[in-house]
Motif scaffolding. Structure first.
Motif, PDB file in Angstrom:
ATOM      1  N   ASN A  93      -8.223 -31.409 -30.522  1.00  0.00           N
ATOM      2  CA  ASN A  93      -7.157 -30.400 -30.451  1.00  0.00           C
ATOM      3  C   ASN A  93      -5.950 -30.843 -31.254  1.00  0.00           C
ATOM      4  O   ASN A  93      -5.568 -32.011 -31.235  1.00  0.00           O
ATOM      5  N   GLN A 141      -9.714 -27.648 -32.618  1.00  0.00           N
ATOM      6  CA  GLN A 141      -9.115 -26.707 -31.679  1.00  0.00           C
ATOM      7  C   GLN A 141      -7.618 -26.665 -31.959  1.00  0.00           C
ATOM      8  O   GLN A 141      -6.941 -27.692 -31.936  1.00  0.00           O
ATOM      9  N   SER A 143      -3.649 -24.974 -31.434  1.00  0.00           N
ATOM     10  CA  SER A 143      -2.747 -24.266 -30.528  1.00  0.00           C
ATOM     11  C   SER A 143      -1.343 -24.344 -31.108  1.00  0.00           C
ATOM     12  O   SER A 143      -1.045 -25.209 -31.923  1.00  0.00           O
ATOM     13  N   SER A 179      -9.950 -22.091 -30.436  1.00  0.00           N
ATOM     14  CA  SER A 179      -8.752 -22.074 -29.591  1.00  0.00           C
ATOM     15  C   SER A 179      -9.140 -21.633 -28.200  1.00  0.00           C
ATOM     16  O   SER A 179     -10.134 -20.933 -28.001  1.00  0.00           O
ATOM     17  N   ASP A 183      -4.143 -20.183 -26.227  1.00  0.00           N
ATOM     18  CA  ASP A 183      -3.486 -21.228 -27.014  1.00  0.00           C
ATOM     19  C   ASP A 183      -2.431 -20.680 -27.964  1.00  0.00           C
ATOM     20  O   ASP A 183      -1.571 -21.412 -28.437  1.00  0.00           O
ATOM     21  N   SER A 199      -6.042 -14.748 -30.831  1.00  0.00           N
ATOM     22  CA  SER A 199      -6.522 -16.023 -31.346  1.00  0.00           C
ATOM     23  C   SER A 199      -7.316 -15.830 -32.637  1.00  0.00           C
ATOM     24  O   SER A 199      -7.148 -16.585 -33.604  1.00  0.00           O
ATOM     25  N   ALA A 204      -8.525 -18.400 -35.727  1.00  0.00           N
ATOM     26  CA  ALA A 204      -9.588 -19.099 -35.002  1.00  0.00           C
ATOM     27  C   ALA A 204     -10.950 -18.486 -35.337  1.00  0.00           C
ATOM     28  O   ALA A 204     -11.070 -17.269 -35.521  1.00  0.00           O
TER      29      ALA A 204
END
Length: 452
Positions: A93, A141, A143, A179, A183, A199, A204
């Motif tokens: 992440n 990932q 955010s 995500s 996020d 997202s 994403a």
């Protein structure tokens, strides 16, 4: 990084980094991957590329790898490569905090100026670039905080610009991005129905849907409507699908991925031994002096003061610090474990035990978090009480140890006369390992992964 395997609890990321062994971090990653793979899970979400900073919520500090970008990169890469050896795809992440906010402030949705790019690379992008260049067969990932944005469309365009510039063009990452469904949330009250679409619009390729089946169904309906109306272009969906297919083809062993789960895996004894070794290596003393409890008389009373905190998991004791009390009591039968609640603080019972104590162990746990009641008042009261007690004529100095069982920044204050040590969490393995160090049965070999 998610340190929990399916069967074994390993040290938190901050603890793994404190052991200053990327080799051991890779071994833990391989063990976690092996336990995931043994039950048919071949995709791992949880490791983090984020740096510990003043903005990091103390409750989340132990899930980072510290504040040194190069060390964060080294250990996250090691954990990712360990997962890969077990046939598990890693999905570390990364928060796109700095570049996204800068795009918003400049009102420029297409590009970042060179100074901003260099600043981002110096901080957040160092671990990101290392994963991209040295382990391209992974998922990222992403955010970002979107609360500064006036509306969701601007937020999505800003995040997508950061993804395209920093990941696709600048770093050359061509794998899928993922995500959580919230996020990229703009609202304080998250709308589970519309967050998955946001997202995807933010760049994403994969989105983790909420747990509620009704929310999942509603979210899918919104996605399908967006595709039908071309708000979410079909070409974008096809590109995402192609990235995911390429990643699976390059990384997954389908025979292993589709095999029946192993009901009694043979690796458990080795993994338990690895976890215990990792916990012991993580314990970090913040003083070069020996523990204040070495050669502590068995006939004297030792008081252990611990805050009430949530349980680690369903299998842990109702008081998570019970294993620490038991571990110390095995060597000192006159140990008295006296918990206190953060809301009520200290009572006459606590002071009665402190009056008789020849040694005190105080446990801190994320004292500066805005999400829990503060321990500051309790800390000041104990420090002042013992200072007054020790100043009395004829009174022998109370031996004092303070344990940081969470964010190590809890120990940045004035702890004169106390022996400080960190175990970074309050899982059983961490508490039993720190008990050995506090009692002088083992040296603390960890190195604090926080430089400021």
């Amino acid at each position: 990084m998610d340190q929990n395997g399916h069967n074994t609890h390993f040290p938190c990321p901050l603890g793994l980094v404190a052991s200053h062994s990327a080799k051991q971090t890779a071994e833990v990653g391989e063990a976690v991957g092996g336990e995931f793979a043994s039950v048919g899970i071949n995709w791992h979400f949880g490791s983090t590329l984020d740096l510990l900073s003043d903005q990091t919520e103390p409750l989340a500090a132990s899930q980072t790898c510290g504040d040194d970008a190069d060390i964060v990169a080294e250990h996250t890469l090691a954990f990712t490569q360990g997962l890969a050896r077990s046939g598990v795809i890693a999905c570390p992440n990364s928060r796109l905090a700095a570049p996204v906010v800068e795009i918003y402030r400049s009102q420029n949705w297409e590009k970042l100026d060179d100074d901003t790019v260099r600043a981002a690379e110096k901080k957040e992008s160092i671990p990101l670039n290392k994963i991209v260049t040295q382990h391209p067969h992974s998922t990222l990932q992403l955010s970002a905080s979107c609360h500064e944005y006036p509306d969701s469309r601007r937020a999505s365009r800003s995040i997508r610009a950061a993804v395209e510039l920093l990941l696709r063009k600048k770093a050359g990452f061509q794998g899928p991005t993922a995500s959580g469904f919230a996020d990229f949330s703009l609202e304080s009250n998250i709308c589970a129905t519309h967050e998955p679409l946001r997202s995807f619009l933010s760049g994403a390729d994969l989105v983790c849907l909420p747990n509620d089946p009704m929310d999942q169904q509603a979210g899918m309906s919104v996605l399908l409507s967006a595709i039908d109306s071309s708000r979410l272009p079909a070409s974008s969906v096809a590109t995402s699908a192609a990235r995911i297919t390429r990643l699976k083809s390059a990384t997954l062993n389908w025979d292993a991925a589709l095999a029946d789960p192993d009901p009694s895996p043979s690796f458990l004894p080795a993994h338990i031994a690895l976890a215990n070794a990792a916990y012991r290596a993580s314990i970090t003393a913040l003083s070069s002096a020996p523990s204040d409890l070495i050669d502590f008389p068995h006939s004297s009373m030792l008081v252990l003061l611990t805050p009430t905190v949530p349980r680690v998991d369903a299998d842990s004791p109702s008081d998570p610090f019970e294993p620490l009390g038991r571990a110390i009591a095995r060597s000192h039968s006159r140990t008295r474990h006296v918990p206190y609640t953060l809301s009520a603080g200290l009572t006459s019972t606590h002071f009665a035990f402190l009056q008789r104590a020849a040694a005190v162990i105080l446990v801190l746990c994320n004292t500066s978090s805005a999400l829990v009641d503060s321990q500051d008042e309790v800390i000041r009261t104990i420090q002042n009480w013992l200072r007054i007690q020790d100043a009395r004529p004829g009174r022998e100095r109370t031996r004092k140890v303070v344990i940081g069982a969470g964010d190590p920044r809890d120990l940045r204050g004035a702890w004169d006369g106390w022996w400080p040590v960190c175990c970074f969490e309050y899982a059983r393995g961490a508490l039993e390992a720190v008990a050995e160090v506090v009692l002088g049965q083992r040296e603390a070999t960890g190195v604090l992964p926080v430089t400021r």
